[in-house]
Scaffold this motif. Sequence first.
Motif, mmCIF file in Angstrom:
data_model
loop_
_atom_site.group_PDB
_atom_site.id
_atom_site.type_symbol
_atom_site.label_atom_id
_atom_site.label_comp_id
_atom_site.label_asym_id
_atom_site.label_seq_id
_atom_site.Cartn_x
_atom_site.Cartn_y
_atom_site.Cartn_z
ATOM 1 N N ALA A 45 -6.923 2.034 -4.903
ATOM 2 C CA ALA A 45 -8.239 1.554 -5.320
ATOM 3 C C ALA A 45 -8.210 0.041 -5.442
ATOM 4 N N SER A 46 -9.231 -0.619 -4.908
ATOM 5 C CA SER A 46 -9.317 -2.068 -5.020
ATOM 6 C C SER A 46 -9.742 -2.455 -6.422
ATOM 7 N N VAL A 72 -6.830 -17.331 -11.370
ATOM 8 C CA VAL A 72 -5.421 -17.007 -11.577
ATOM 9 C C VAL A 72 -4.773 -16.541 -10.277
ATOM 10 N N TRP A 73 -3.566 -17.031 -10.025
ATOM 11 C CA TRP A 73 -2.649 -16.410 -9.071
ATOM 12 C C TRP A 73 -1.256 -16.656 -9.615
ATOM 13 N N LEU A 74 -0.242 -16.009 -9.061
ATOM 14 C CA LEU A 74 1.100 -16.104 -9.611
ATOM 15 C C LEU A 74 2.106 -16.448 -8.521
ATOM 16 N N MET A 75 2.949 -17.422 -8.801
ATOM 17 C CA MET A 75 4.054 -17.684 -7.893
ATOM 18 C C MET A 75 4.943 -16.440 -7.829
ATOM 19 N N TYR A 115 -3.790 -5.960 -8.114
ATOM 20 C CA TYR A 115 -4.138 -6.711 -9.326
ATOM 21 C C TYR A 115 -5.355 -7.610 -9.202
ATOM 22 N N GLY A 116 -5.793 -7.927 -8.004
ATOM 23 C CA GLY A 116 -6.998 -8.737 -7.844
ATOM 24 C C GLY A 116 -6.869 -10.176 -8.280
ATOM 25 N N ALA A 392 2.491 -5.204 -16.486
ATOM 26 C CA ALA A 392 2.383 -6.479 -17.192
ATOM 27 C C ALA A 392 1.645 -7.517 -16.346
ATOM 28 N N VAL A 393 1.862 -7.496 -15.039
ATOM 29 C CA VAL A 393 1.160 -8.419 -14.154
ATOM 30 C C VAL A 393 -0.337 -8.141 -14.194
#
Length: 410
Positions: A45-46, A72-75, A115-116, A392-393
């Motif tokens: 699911a998106s 937000v984005w994550l390295m 996670y979008g 957690a992400v």
Amino acid sequence: MMLGKLLAAGLACSAAAFAPSSSSAGVVARSALSSTVADEATSSASPTGAAAGDRDILVRAARGEVTERTPVWLMRQAGRYMAAFRQYSDKYPFRERSETPGMAIELSLQCHRAYGMDGIIMFSDILTPLPTLGIEFDVVKGIGPVISTEVRTEADVAALNDAADVNFDETLPFIRDILGTLSKEAEEANTSLIGFVGAPFTLAAYTIEGKSSKHCLSTKKMMMADEDGSSKAMSYFLDKLATMIGNYGCHQIECGAQVIQVFESWAHQLSPAQFEQFAKPAAQKAIAIMKEKHPDVPVIYFANGGSSYLELQRDMGADMIAVDWSIDMAEARKILGPDVPISGNVDPTILFGTKEQIERAVRECIDKAGGPGNRHLLNLGHGVMQGTPEAAVGWLVDECRRYKGSGNDA
């Protein structure tokens, strides 16, 4: 989505073509894995709650615009903490994964589907463009990058390929395939596409040391020789790398990247004086090449371990400065000044904490950066660590997208 079709029809073929042809059983296994992951991806699911402005909110924040919320984005958001990612990393070598378009595209998209985040970043490596100069490397499981080409003298640097003449479509043809497809996927997913490069000093140090190094001694000896005039190999090498990296960033933009992050991953090896003399001018040159050709595309500069000389990074020429987790966000804002857009800097180990601790860390970071949408891009102060709980992400991303500020918090 087009990726489901790409994986179902072409991933097994591209992987088989890249791999040695000695084992038909290996090809069958790869086909089975590709089909399994593609099926799981298609059925996932998106993330919900997308808004009209989400498509470019990360780009706008990186340019320094005030936004409706903090993006937000994550390295290392595409990484081994995800079980779906490990289905590839446990089976295929790194360069095969990053240089086979079908695999690299899938690995880039997995985390966004789950996670979008507000951006999709190409799955690749900062060392990927080194072969364009004639510098050969491999990534060995359990060891990391290993570089076999020796660069220590002025003659060694002169023997490398001409950085200005590199044709990236010929030397790295997979980059256009990967970014071209990801650009279409990002548009369909209503999000942004992030490209990245390694900074000149970091690539120089990796090459000179030949692998990860605790003390970076050979590199520092070359810097000292450069300083006393006995050898200018370091300056020449940094200048050649700066030209190649700047052009490589331009190539990524022309292939579809909407933002470029420059990673100075070995900034912790530098004193403030060394940074100012060697790393900074080379990074500034690479950034200037990108900004001159593509002035509207934001560039983010991240010096990992460079918070002790953050004041020297105000004039990098980048649109945004990313900071590591070792400095308090409020202090970083104070040092850089209110007019410098900032990215960071949640401690990645907080993702091993409770949901409440993670959500509190997100809110505190946003508040210390000046509140939601105040020219701040939330990220970790380093990459997502292996072993991080996947849930957690999601908690971190969800809280960032939800948070409207302490006065408006539900």
